[in-house]
Motif scaffolding. Structure first.
Motif, short mmCIF file in Angstrom:
data_model
loop_
_atom_site.label_atom_id
_atom_site.label_comp_id
_atom_site.label_asym_id
_atom_site.label_seq_id
_atom_site.Cartn_x
_atom_site.Cartn_y
_atom_site.Cartn_z
N ASP A 1 0.88 6.76 -1.50
CA ASP A 1 0.14 5.50 -1.36
C ASP A 1 -0.05 4.84 -2.72
OD1 ASP A 1 -0.09 6.07 1.31
OD2 ASP A 1 -2.15 6.79 1.18
N ALA A 2 0.02 3.52 -2.72
CA ALA A 2 -0.16 2.77 -3.96
C ALA A 2 -1.57 2.93 -4.53
CB ALA A 2 0.14 1.29 -3.72
N MET A 3 -2.57 3.10 -3.65
CA MET A 3 -3.95 3.29 -4.14
C MET A 3 -4.04 4.56 -4.98
SD MET A 3 -5.85 0.73 -2.95
CE MET A 3 -7.53 1.05 -2.46
N GLN A 4 -3.40 5.62 -4.51
CA GLN A 4 -3.42 6.87 -5.27
C GLN A 4 -2.66 6.72 -6.59
OE1 GLN A 4 -5.47 8.92 -4.33
NE2 GLN A 4 -5.71 8.52 -2.15
N PHE B 1 0.78 -1.23 0.00
CA PHE B 1 0.00 0.00 0.00
C PHE B 1 0.82 1.29 0.00
CE2 PHE B 1 -3.01 -3.03 2.09
CZ PHE B 1 -3.93 -3.05 1.05
N VAL B 2 2.10 1.24 0.29
CA VAL B 2 2.92 2.46 0.36
C VAL B 2 4.14 2.30 -0.53
CG1 VAL B 2 4.20 4.03 1.86
CG2 VAL B 2 2.13 2.93 2.71
N LEU B 3 4.33 3.25 -1.47
CA LEU B 3 5.38 3.14 -2.49
C LEU B 3 5.26 1.79 -3.18
CD1 LEU B 3 8.40 4.92 -0.71
CD2 LEU B 3 6.84 5.86 -2.42
N GLY B 4 6.36 1.17 -3.56
CA GLY B 4 6.29 -0.15 -4.19
C GLY B 4 6.06 -0.10 -5.69
N PRO B 5 5.74 -1.26 -6.29
CA PRO B 5 5.68 -1.38 -7.75
C PRO B 5 4.62 -0.52 -8.41
CG PRO B 5 4.90 -3.39 -6.67
CD PRO B 5 5.53 -2.56 -5.62
N THR B 6 3.48 -0.30 -7.77
CA THR B 6 2.43 0.53 -8.37
C THR B 6 2.89 1.98 -8.47
OG1 THR B 6 0.78 -0.92 -7.38
CG2 THR B 6 0.00 1.17 -8.26
N VAL B 7 3.59 2.45 -7.46
CA VAL B 7 4.14 3.82 -7.49
C VAL B 7 5.28 3.90 -8.50
CG1 VAL B 7 5.30 5.60 -6.15
CG2 VAL B 7 3.41 4.31 -5.13
N ASP B 8 6.13 2.88 -8.55
CA ASP B 8 7.22 2.85 -9.55
C ASP B 8 6.65 2.96 -10.96
OD1 ASP B 8 9.00 2.51 -7.46
OD2 ASP B 8 9.22 0.34 -7.76
N LYS B 9 5.58 2.24 -11.21
CA LYS B 9 4.94 2.25 -12.52
C LYS B 9 4.43 3.65 -12.86
CE LYS B 9 0.97 0.11 -14.94
NZ LYS B 9 0.01 1.25 -14.90
N LEU B 10 3.77 4.29 -11.91
CA LEU B 10 3.26 5.64 -12.15
C LEU B 10 4.41 6.60 -12.43
CD1 LEU B 10 0.98 7.79 -12.12
CD2 LEU B 10 1.46 8.06 -9.67
N GLU B 11 5.48 6.52 -11.67
CA GLU B 11 6.62 7.42 -11.88
C GLU B 11 7.18 7.27 -13.30
OE1 GLU B 11 8.41 7.92 -7.35
OE2 GLU B 11 9.10 6.23 -8.60
#
Length: 380
Positions: free
Chosen positions: A235-238, A32-42
């Protein structure tokens, strides 16, 4: 008819299936915090903006703060910015103990005037550690002149691009022209999260590494702190929400332009331009119309706003009191009359409902009610 200032429910219904699927993936991952979903968005945002580094932050306000922290702005330093903007711009400077230096705006674009920046630096440049222009309402500042001033005085430029994701100056996306750029993904923005979220961009590898450390309490390795940072992890949700919406951003911005052009036509056809002025787009720029802001120059702005509100139209004032006159900045010593264009804009600017889901009928209703207002003797 109801014409709210923004309609996120209609937007959600159009992308509900995509959104639900993306959020389900995050829930199933339990990351839920940082991680692959955030990496993808970046990576997606870096590609969209054509910038080397895009670092996700917990909010646009934190983005402004962290860029200044990365430059080691401290008590006794000065940062030049606009007084006609959301509080976070000046607040980030003051939170570090530095002095916000407010210079006046261009009355046509509402953006900071390069002449004001140059005028201040000609008198006192020694303590200025950064120049922070704000691309207000969705149109770029005069970045060629601002960057030239920054280069002349060897002062870095940090762009506050909170309202301008997707707008361009000479073919380059705002937020990618200075040393660093700051974005907000607050839900009301053209690209809005379902809560707070932000982004910092830079081409500088050293700064990018430092920003990534500052957003996690200044620790490159957990529990070992090289710097005094803050908690500003996305957050990964965002990130999942923003990844879905990013695919639609250019289409939504194009629809905003269509809506803006219709407003301008309707206001002209209704013969209302004798009472107000409509947005003007400067050369070598586009406008993504985060806001469609008109000026009512005869002192009736507030009465018009109240009339529209009584007729279920959500017109808004951005911003009713410039930063240099805010109570919390009284210690800076500014007084009424010091920055006349900003003060005048605060009394005259009114933003009409603006979002891609507006209909022709809704806009026609807004202008019809405006014409009704200006035709009434009691409105004078």
């Amino acid at each position: 008819m109801q014409v709210p200032p923004l309609d996120l429910k209609t937007q959600y219904q159009a992308i509900k299936q995509e959104m639900d699927s993306a959020l389900s993936e995050v829930i199933n991952s339990q990351h839920f915090v940082l991680g692959p979903t955030v990496d993808k968005l970046e990576a997606e945002l870096a590609g969209y903006l054509k910038t080397r580094y895009a670092i996700a932050i917990a909010s646009g306000s934190d983005a402004l703060l962290i860029t200044l922290m990365a430059l080691k702005v401290k008590a006794g330093d000065e940062v030049i910015t606009s007084p006609f903007t959301f509080f976070a711009t000046g607040g980030a400077i003051a939170r570090l103990g530095a002095r916000p230096v407010f210079t006046d705006i261009d009355p046509v674009t509402y953006n900071i005037s390069p002449q004001g920046i140059r005028s201040y630096l000609a008198k006192s440049a020694k303590k200025v550690k950064a120049i922070m222009p704000v691309h207000l309402y969705g149109q770029a500042c005069d970045m060629a002149e601002i960057l030239a001033i920054g280069n002349e005085y060897n002062i870095p430029v940090i762009e506050d691009a909170a309202q301008s994701l997707g707008s361009e100056y000479n073919g380059h996306k705002t937020g990618t022209l200075g040393l660093m750029g700051c974005y907000s993904f607050y839900p009301t923005k053209n690209l809005g999260a379902w809560g707070d979220a932000g982004l910092i961009t830079t081409e500088d590898e050293t700064l990018a590494k430092l920003i990534k450390v500052l957003r996690v309490h200044g620790a490159e390795n957990r529990y070992y702190h090289q710097h005094i940072g803050i908690n500003s992890r996305l957050d990964a949700m965002q990130a999942a929400v923003l990844s879905v919406k990013l695919k639609h951003l250019d289409q939504w911005n194009a629809e905003r332009l269509k809506r803006a052009n219709l407003y301008t036509k309707l206001l002209k056809d209704a013969e209302l331009l004798k009472y107000l002025s409509t947005p003007i787009v400067k050369e070598n720029r586009n406008h993504i119309y985060h806001q469609y802001t008109i000026r009512i120059t005869d002192g009736r702005r507030d009465k018009l706003r109240d009339f529209l509100k009584a007729n279920n139209i959500g017109a808004e004032i951005y911003y009713p009191l410039p930063l240099h006159l805010q109570e919390c900045f009284a210690y800076l010593g500014y007084k009424k009359g010091d920055l006349p264009e900003s003060e005048k804009a605060a009394l005259e600017a009114l933003s009409l409902p603006m979002y891609p889901e507006l209909t022709d009928q809704m806009q026609e209703y807004v202008v019809e009610k405006m014409k009704e207002f200006f035709s009434q003797k009691s409105s004078r």
